[in-house]
Write a protein that holds these residues in place. Structure first.
Motif, PDB file in Angstrom:
ATOM      1  N   GLN A 150       0.725  -1.141  -0.030  1.00 55.08           N
ATOM      2  CA  GLN A 150       0.013   0.105  -0.023  1.00 55.08           C
ATOM      3  C   GLN A 150       0.978   1.269  -0.118  1.00 55.08           C
ATOM      4  O   GLN A 150       1.950   1.156   0.248  1.00 55.08           O
ATOM      5  CB  GLN A 150      -0.785   0.133   1.178  1.00 55.08           C
ATOM      6  N   VAL A 151       0.101   2.245  -0.561  1.00 57.96           N
ATOM      7  CA  VAL A 151       1.101   3.508  -0.593  1.00 57.96           C
ATOM      8  C   VAL A 151       0.110   4.740  -0.009  1.00 57.96           C
ATOM      9  O   VAL A 151      -1.180   4.778  -0.398  1.00 57.96           O
ATOM     10  CB  VAL A 151       1.502   3.985  -1.932  1.00 57.96           C
ATOM     11  N   GLN A 152       0.512   5.376   1.073  1.00 56.32           N
ATOM     12  CA  GLN A 152      -0.171   6.658   1.303  1.00 56.32           C
ATOM     13  C   GLN A 152       0.444   7.823   0.920  1.00 56.32           C
ATOM     14  O   GLN A 152       1.720   8.047   0.719  1.00 56.32           O
ATOM     15  CB  GLN A 152      -0.161   6.760   2.607  1.00 56.32           C
ATOM     16  N   LEU A 153      -0.198   8.860   0.196  1.00 61.05           N
ATOM     17  CA  LEU A 153       0.004  10.055  -0.284  1.00 61.05           C
ATOM     18  C   LEU A 153      -0.341  11.111   0.541  1.00 61.05           C
ATOM     19  O   LEU A 153      -1.483  11.226   0.758  1.00 61.05           O
ATOM     20  CB  LEU A 153      -0.289   9.969  -1.850  1.00 61.05           C
ATOM     21  N   VAL A 154       0.355  12.064   0.682  1.00 61.95           N
ATOM     22  CA  VAL A 154       0.168  13.504   1.657  1.00 61.95           C
ATOM     23  C   VAL A 154       0.268  14.589   0.547  1.00 61.95           C
ATOM     24  O   VAL A 154       1.492  14.694   0.668  1.00 61.95           O
ATOM     25  CB  VAL A 154       0.373  13.484   2.918  1.00 61.95           C
ATOM     26  N   GLU A 155      -0.509  15.452   0.159  1.00 58.92           N
ATOM     27  CA  GLU A 155      -0.169  16.536  -0.480  1.00 58.92           C
ATOM     28  C   GLU A 155      -0.066  17.888   0.415  1.00 58.92           C
ATOM     29  O   GLU A 155      -0.747  17.862   1.640  1.00 58.92           O
ATOM     30  CB  GLU A 155      -1.469  17.002  -1.555  1.00 58.92           C
ATOM     31  N   SER A 156       0.569  18.880   0.066  1.00 60.14           N
ATOM     32  CA  SER A 156       0.751  20.057   0.779  1.00 60.14           C
ATOM     33  C   SER A 156       1.061  21.387  -0.333  1.00 60.14           C
ATOM     34  O   SER A 156       1.760  20.815  -1.347  1.00 60.14           O
ATOM     35  CB  SER A 156       1.884  19.994   1.762  1.00 60.14           C
ATOM     36  N   GLY A 157       0.880  22.575   0.177  1.00 52.48           N
ATOM     37  CA  GLY A 157       1.246  23.614  -0.694  1.00 52.48           C
ATOM     38  C   GLY A 157       0.266  24.427  -1.255  1.00 52.48           C
ATOM     39  O   GLY A 157       0.510  25.427  -2.238  1.00 52.48           O
ATOM     40  N   GLY A 158      -1.004  23.764  -1.089  1.00 46.68           N
ATOM     41  CA  GLY A 158      -2.145  24.464  -2.106  1.00 46.68           C
ATOM     42  C   GLY A 158      -2.597  25.800  -1.532  1.00 46.68           C
ATOM     43  O   GLY A 158      -1.774  26.331  -0.280  1.00 46.68           O
ATOM     44  N   GLY A 159      -3.511  26.728  -1.894  1.00 45.03           N
ATOM     45  CA  GLY A 159      -3.949  27.773  -1.147  1.00 45.03           C
ATOM     46  C   GLY A 159      -4.551  28.678  -2.374  1.00 45.03           C
ATOM     47  O   GLY A 159      -4.775  28.193  -3.421  1.00 45.03           O
ATOM     48  N   LEU A 160      -4.707  29.797  -1.897  1.00 39.42           N
ATOM     49  CA  LEU A 160      -5.424  31.240  -2.668  1.00 39.42           C
ATOM     50  C   LEU A 160      -4.118  31.775  -3.391  1.00 39.42           C
ATOM     51  O   LEU A 160      -3.191  32.373  -2.565  1.00 39.42           O
ATOM     52  CB  LEU A 160      -6.170  31.922  -1.848  1.00 39.42           C
ATOM     53  N   VAL A 161      -3.936  31.925  -4.570  1.00 41.43           N
ATOM     54  CA  VAL A 161      -2.843  32.681  -5.078  1.00 41.43           C
ATOM     55  C   VAL A 161      -3.658  33.474  -6.091  1.00 41.43           C
ATOM     56  O   VAL A 161      -4.521  33.056  -6.833  1.00 41.43           O
ATOM     57  CB  VAL A 161      -2.033  31.805  -5.871  1.00 41.43           C
ATOM     58  N   GLN A 162      -2.965  34.764  -6.464  1.00 38.20           N
ATOM     59  CA  GLN A 162      -3.295  35.771  -7.433  1.00 38.20           C
ATOM     60  C   GLN A 162      -2.926  35.356  -8.653  1.00 38.20           C
ATOM     61  O   GLN A 162      -1.800  34.754  -8.893  1.00 38.20           O
ATOM     62  CB  GLN A 162      -2.631  37.206  -6.939  1.00 38.20           C
ATOM     63  N   PRO A 163      -3.630  35.733  -9.969  1.00 37.97           N
ATOM     64  CA  PRO A 163      -3.403  35.337 -10.937  1.00 37.97           C
ATOM     65  C   PRO A 163      -1.850  35.907 -11.485  1.00 37.97           C
ATOM     66  O   PRO A 163      -1.379  37.190 -10.762  1.00 37.97           O
ATOM     67  CB  PRO A 163      -4.366  36.172 -11.860  1.00 37.97           C
ATOM     68  N   GLY A 164      -1.135  35.152 -12.284  1.00 42.48           N
ATOM     69  CA  GLY A 164       0.217  35.386 -12.543  1.00 42.48           C
ATOM     70  C   GLY A 164       1.240  35.162 -11.407  1.00 42.48           C
ATOM     71  O   GLY A 164       2.473  35.016 -11.672  1.00 42.48           O
ATOM     72  N   GLY A 165       0.799  34.636 -10.247  1.00 37.55           N
ATOM     73  CA  GLY A 165       1.522  34.055  -9.190  1.00 37.55           C
ATOM     74  C   GLY A 165       2.176  32.797  -9.214  1.00 37.55           C
ATOM     75  O   GLY A 165       2.014  32.036 -10.547  1.00 37.55           O
ATOM     76  N   SER A 166       2.893  32.256  -8.384  1.00 38.86           N
ATOM     77  CA  SER A 166       3.380  31.000  -8.716  1.00 38.86           C
ATOM     78  C   SER A 166       2.997  29.947  -7.387  1.00 38.86           C
ATOM     79  O   SER A 166       2.801  30.713  -6.389  1.00 38.86           O
ATOM     80  CB  SER A 166       5.216  30.796  -8.701  1.00 38.86           C
TER      81      SER A 166
END
Length: 120
Positions: A1-17
């Motif tokens: 089995q594999v468990q995956l945990v994401e991070s780093g999302g959120g609200l960003v303005q257009p043109g951002g990174s």
């Protein structure tokens, strides 16, 4: 089995990174592909980037000039760098591990998903 945990999302303005990261635990094989899907509001989940253990990337044509996928085999992590964000990048992003099962079937493991919202 594999468990995956994401991070780093959120609200960003257009043109951002934004940089999304995914940490995998469990049994990751060198033959596994790691990647990112996204599901925009009201749409189906779609593959946007994938990478093998040899660091050969595949990027969906509409994002290949703005998205970069990378993988750290030693740490079992995969990252997605998104530059020049557009409102249409708004979606839930899912980390994915794909492998071919011993019976030839497709075996997929999924993270829980992380929201990316691009708005001013």
């Amino acid at each position: 089995q594999v468990q995956l945990v994401e991070s780093g999302g959120g609200l960003v303005q257009p043109g951002g990174s934004l940089r999304l990261s995914c940490a995998a635990s469990g049994s990751i094989f060198s033959s596994d592909y790691m990647g990112w899907y996204r599901r925009p509001p009201g749409n189906r989940r779609e593959l946007v980037a994938q990478i093998d253990s040899g660091h050969s990337p595949w990027l969906e044509s509409s994002v290949k000039d703005r998205f970069t996928i990378s993988r750290d085999n030693a740490k079992n992590t995969v990252s997605l760098q998104i530059d020049s964000l557009k409102p249409e990048d708004t979606a839930v992003y899912y980390c994915n591990v794909w492998r071919r099962g011993v019976d030839g079937s497709n075996v997929n493991f999924w993270g829980q998903g992380i929201q990316v919202t691009v708005a001013s």
